[in-house]
Design an enzyme around this catalytic site. Structure first.
Site, PDB file in Angstrom:
ATOM      1  N   THR A  51      -7.593  -6.705   4.064  1.00 59.10           N
ATOM      2  CA  THR A  51      -7.633  -7.712   5.125  1.00 59.10           C
ATOM      3  C   THR A  51      -8.797  -7.451   6.071  1.00 59.10           C
ATOM      4  O   THR A  51      -9.669  -8.295   6.267  1.00 59.10           O
ATOM      5  CB  THR A  51      -6.309  -7.696   5.905  1.00 59.10           C
ATOM      6  OG1 THR A  51      -5.221  -7.792   4.987  1.00 59.10           O
ATOM      7  CG2 THR A  51      -6.248  -8.852   6.888  1.00 59.10           C
ATOM      8  N   ALA A  52      -8.823  -6.260   6.657  1.00 63.11           N
ATOM      9  CA  ALA A  52      -9.848  -5.926   7.646  1.00 63.11           C
ATOM     10  C   ALA A  52     -11.173  -5.561   6.997  1.00 63.11           C
ATOM     11  O   ALA A  52     -12.241  -5.934   7.495  1.00 63.11           O
ATOM     12  CB  ALA A  52      -9.363  -4.782   8.526  1.00 63.11           C
ATOM     13  N   GLU A  72     -12.842  -0.559  -3.231  1.00 59.73           N
ATOM     14  CA  GLU A  72     -11.464  -1.055  -3.284  1.00 59.73           C
ATOM     15  C   GLU A  72     -10.789  -0.589  -4.572  1.00 59.73           C
ATOM     16  O   GLU A  72     -11.354  -0.718  -5.658  1.00 59.73           O
ATOM     17  CB  GLU A  72     -11.446  -2.586  -3.200  1.00 59.73           C
ATOM     18  CG  GLU A  72     -10.130  -3.253  -3.523  1.00 59.73           C
ATOM     19  CD  GLU A  72      -8.956  -2.754  -2.688  1.00 59.73           C
ATOM     20  OE1 GLU A  72      -7.852  -2.607  -3.238  1.00 59.73           O
ATOM     21  OE2 GLU A  72      -9.152  -2.502  -1.475  1.00 59.73           O
ATOM     22  N   TRP A 100       0.880  -1.271  -4.240  1.00 63.33           N
ATOM     23  CA  TRP A 100       0.913   0.193  -4.272  1.00 63.33           C
ATOM     24  C   TRP A 100       2.343   0.698  -4.463  1.00 63.33           C
ATOM     25  O   TRP A 100       2.554   1.802  -4.950  1.00 63.33           O
ATOM     26  CB  TRP A 100       0.335   0.767  -2.981  1.00 63.33           C
ATOM     27  CG  TRP A 100      -1.161   0.687  -2.911  1.00 63.33           C
ATOM     28  CD1 TRP A 100      -1.904  -0.270  -2.275  1.00 63.33           C
ATOM     29  CD2 TRP A 100      -2.100   1.590  -3.504  1.00 63.33           C
ATOM     30  NE1 TRP A 100      -3.246  -0.021  -2.426  1.00 63.33           N
ATOM     31  CE2 TRP A 100      -3.401   1.112  -3.167  1.00 63.33           C
ATOM     32  CE3 TRP A 100      -1.989   2.737  -4.269  1.00 63.33           C
ATOM     33  CZ2 TRP A 100      -4.563   1.771  -3.591  1.00 63.33           C
ATOM     34  CZ3 TRP A 100      -3.142   3.389  -4.685  1.00 63.33           C
ATOM     35  CH2 TRP A 100      -4.415   2.902  -4.344  1.00 63.33           C
ATOM     36  N   ASN A 130       1.290 -10.923   1.191  1.00 54.85           N
ATOM     37  CA  ASN A 130       2.244 -11.229   2.247  1.00 54.85           C
ATOM     38  C   ASN A 130       2.775 -12.658   2.173  1.00 54.85           C
ATOM     39  O   ASN A 130       2.462 -13.411   1.248  1.00 54.85           O
ATOM     40  CB  ASN A 130       1.635 -10.928   3.629  1.00 54.85           C
ATOM     41  CG  ASN A 130       0.470 -11.852   3.972  1.00 54.85           C
ATOM     42  OD1 ASN A 130       0.305 -12.933   3.418  1.00 54.85           O
ATOM     43  ND2 ASN A 130      -0.363 -11.420   4.909  1.00 54.85           N
ATOM     44  N   VAL A 273     -10.970   5.907  -3.266  1.00 55.98           N
ATOM     45  CA  VAL A 273     -11.608   6.936  -2.445  1.00 55.98           C
ATOM     46  C   VAL A 273     -10.655   8.108  -2.294  1.00 55.98           C
ATOM     47  O   VAL A 273      -9.462   7.922  -2.027  1.00 55.98           O
ATOM     48  CB  VAL A 273     -12.030   6.368  -1.082  1.00 55.98           C
ATOM     49  CG1 VAL A 273     -12.538   7.469  -0.170  1.00 55.98           C
ATOM     50  CG2 VAL A 273     -13.096   5.293  -1.265  1.00 55.98           C
ATOM     51  N   HIS A 564       4.980  -4.507   8.092  1.00 55.84           N
ATOM     52  CA  HIS A 564       4.070  -4.523   9.228  1.00 55.84           C
ATOM     53  C   HIS A 564       3.873  -3.123   9.813  1.00 55.84           C
ATOM     54  O   HIS A 564       3.960  -2.939  11.029  1.00 55.84           O
ATOM     55  CB  HIS A 564       4.601  -5.452  10.328  1.00 55.84           C
ATOM     56  CG  HIS A 564       4.684  -6.880   9.941  1.00 55.84           C
ATOM     57  ND1 HIS A 564       5.492  -7.790  10.599  1.00 55.84           N
ATOM     58  CD2 HIS A 564       4.068  -7.586   8.958  1.00 55.84           C
ATOM     59  CE1 HIS A 564       5.369  -8.982  10.041  1.00 55.84           C
ATOM     60  NE2 HIS A 564       4.509  -8.870   9.036  1.00 55.84           N
ATOM     61  N   ALA A 597      -4.904  -1.864  10.629  1.00 55.95           N
ATOM     62  CA  ALA A 597      -3.697  -1.909  11.460  1.00 55.95           C
ATOM     63  C   ALA A 597      -3.277  -0.554  11.985  1.00 55.95           C
ATOM     64  O   ALA A 597      -2.476  -0.474  12.926  1.00 55.95           O
ATOM     65  CB  ALA A 597      -2.549  -2.535  10.666  1.00 55.95           C
TER      66      ALA A 597
END
Length: 627
Positions: A51-52, A72, A100, A130, A273, A564, A597
């Protein structure tokens, strides 16, 4: 037919196949060429194309003099109906091709259960997994961050421009949910030119208005402008759905694909990563990252910054694997301590949810389940979706409400809950940071200024196939401002092993009480006119669940995450709760930043995705201001 629908609605963008080219030609766009990616250096290496991460990459590559490499672990899922088609929400959950599929450690206060923590494993991250609900918190939610000693515009006034910058909102139709007007029309609080198309439903089940009216009959006011700084009450929620395609809008499509032709942007998919490469010093310098593809380890260089956008679960995991964290934990796994910070991985906060299912009197009422049981209805909706990009395939939950405790707890109940909370807080040996958070939350609870509980109506049974000849609907209830705090820490030096996730759900009794009350309200609203005339019976929990003790046991057996999680690399004061400063730089480093987040210091009474996009937008401006 349902599975093929999404494939016929591909976006007009090319799918960005890996570029196979001579090594003297720079790779750009989407690639699986790990060796070629590693041979290039980048100004900015972003860990996580979620998302970010993709939003940040798109904004940074507006600067033509910089290069950005994104890594990614998942792959591009555009054209996949499990992701694209709104009515298919829930179908990708627990499928490890998309998810995941983490698990918590046994939860002490929830019957020792291991609870699933679903996180998106794909380009776009959890925004591709989501429920597409698009809303923001109340002004008070964000202003409380600044009360924790966080400056640089981490409050309502500072974040609102970025909430608007990410969205292009199409207002709702008039009359939806029984409200005579339209919502999403206030230009002061709705973005009109952002990358993400946002719309309100064009399809409303015949059950939506009766649900809305029943909830209002129980004393819940209708809120016609929930984006204006007060998100309490019942409202018609927007969704990240593109009015032009009927598909999910999210960062993989609307931030990445639309910009993938930029020569200064490369996204490596299918690579995980495993470590941040750090040069010790004062401050420590991040020089790049290590990543793995098919068992082969590579290293890539970042000449300006490394940015962690791996999310609330994996960002603290990577910090610890790289030597940034609590020395006691790092030494346990023979990881050399580069920066000592015992706040890494702490401050985990989440919303919780319980689903209540109800059987309808009339199995022919249009819901998402009817797609599985009525071929004529399915064919009609196929045509609407393919030809006009409308209909039930574009449906998302629209009846959403947030409630202060005062709305459903009697004064005696509320006073008792607060007194018990105060006793439990006093006995909990909280840190100064935790105590400050708890006092802010307690003040908000007593004032009734933010929602402590959320209710959501869904015209269908989420992620579950309908039984032949029957129809079900779901009401979900959520705890929105829990006092409980948990953690995420490594449980191994193996970078590919899942971390130890302990949300510590229901650490405080009041958190459980809110969810139990919400489950009871879900039952009550189905027994209230005019919705009651449509409901045959509750099925889960069944009618055998009727007492307070019964409902509490049902909650303990069924409560899960609302997906969340926040807070594990928190904004906050150094040495007193914070992992990053108000520019999102990891304390003790000069150029390692966190943008996801995990930096949210205090949970908001809202679905969080629009806030995560806003954090990325604000981070991009912070970074650009330093260039």
């Amino acid at each position: 037919m349902q599975y093929l629908l999404g494939l016929s609605l591909l976006t007009p963008f090319a799918l960005g196949a890996a570029v196979v080219s001579p090594r003297d030609t720079r790779i750009n766009g989407l690639t699986t060429d790990a060796a070629g990616f590693a041979e290039q250096s980048y100004n900015y290496v972003i860990v996580g194309g979620g998302t970010a991460g993709l939003a940040l990459a798109a904004r940074l590559t507006e600067m033509t003099n910089v290069t950005v490499g994104v890594i990614e672990a998942g792959v591009l899922r555009v054209g996949d109906p499990k992701v694209d088609t709104p009515a298919f929400i829930g179908q990708a959950l627990f499928d490890t091709d998309y998810d995941w599929n983490f698990q918590t450690v046994p939860q002490t206060h929830v019957s020792q259960r291991n609870i699933a923590i679903n996180r998106g494993k794909m380009l776009g991250g959890s925004a591709g997994l989501n429920f597409m609900i698009w809303q923001r918190g109340s002004q008070r939610d964000y202003d409380s961050w600044s009360e924790l000693g966080i400056s640089n515009g981490w409050d309502w006034e500072g974040l609102l421009p970025y909430l608007l910058k990410t969205e292009t909102v199409t207002p709702s139709p008039a009359g939806a949910l029984g409200f005579s007007g339209r919502v999403g029309i206030d230009n002061d609080f709705e973005g009109r030119s952002g990358p993400l198309p946002i719309q309100y439903n064009n399809f409303y089940s015949p059950l939506e208005t009766p649900y809305s009216q029943a909830l209002q009959a129980l004393g819940v006011p209708f809120n016609s402008n929930p984006d204006g700084g007060n998100s309490t009450g019942l409202f018609n929620s927007a969704a990240c759905v593109d009015v032009n395609t009927g598909n999910r809008s999210y960062s993989a499509v609307n931030y990445f694909l639309s910009n993938q032709a930029r020569t200064n942007l490369v996204v490596l998919q299918g690579a995980q990563v495993t470590k941040i490469n750090l040069t010790p010093g004062s401050p420590v310098v991040a020089t790049g990252v290590e990543f793995v593809v098919d068992g082969t380890t590579y290293n890539v260089s970042a000449t300006t910054e490394v940015v962690l956008s791996a999310g609330t679960i994996q960002t603290p995991q990577l910090l610890e694997l790289s030597g940034i964290g609590n020395p006691t934990i790092l030494e346990q796994y023979d990881i050399p301590v580069v920066i000592s910070n015992s706040d890494v991985g702490e401050n985990y906060q989440d919303h919780t949810h319980v689903v209540s299912q109800f059987q309808l009197n009339d199995p022919t009422i249009p819901t998402t389940n009817l797609l599985s049981t009525n071929a004529t209805f399915q064919a009609e909706q196929d045509t609407l979706y393919l030809d006009d990009h409308t209909g039930i395939y574009t449906y998302t939950a629209s009846d959403i409400s947030f409630h202060p405790m005062q709305q459903f707890f009697s004064p005696i109940e509320l006073a008792s809950s607060i007194a018990q909370l105060q006793n439990e807080l006093a006995a909990a040996n909280l840190s100064e940071w935790q105590s400050k958070q708890a006092q802010i939350q307690l003040s908000d609870l007593e004032a009734g200024t933010v929602g402590q509980m959320e209710l959501l109506f869904f015209a269908g049974d989420i992620g579950v196939s309908a039984q032949s000849g029957t129809e079900f609907v779901d009401i979900l209830n959520f705890g929105s401002r829990h006092f409980s705090r948990g953690s995420v820490h490594i449980g191994s030096s193996d970078p590919l092993a899942a971390p130890l996730i302990d949300p510590n759900y229901f650490q405080f009794t009041i958190d459980k009480e809110v969810v139990v009350k919400g489950t009871q309200i879900a039952r009550n609203v189905t027994q209230t006119a005019p919705l009651a005339s449509f409901i045959k019976a509750p099925t889960n929990p069944s009618t055998n669940v009727s007492s307070e003790a019964d409902f509490e046991q049902f909650v303990l057996e069924n409560v899960g995450t609302e997906w969340h999680p926040v807070g594990t690399a928190s904004l906050g004061p150094q040495g007193a709760g914070g992992v990053v400063d108000d520019n999102l730089i990891v304390y003790g480093t000069s150029n390692l930043r966190v943008v996801d987040a995990s930096v949210i210091p205090l949970q908001i009474a809202s679905h969080i995705q629009s806030t995560v996009y806003a954090i990325a937008e604000k981070a991009a401006d912070i970074i650009k201001s330093g260039n």
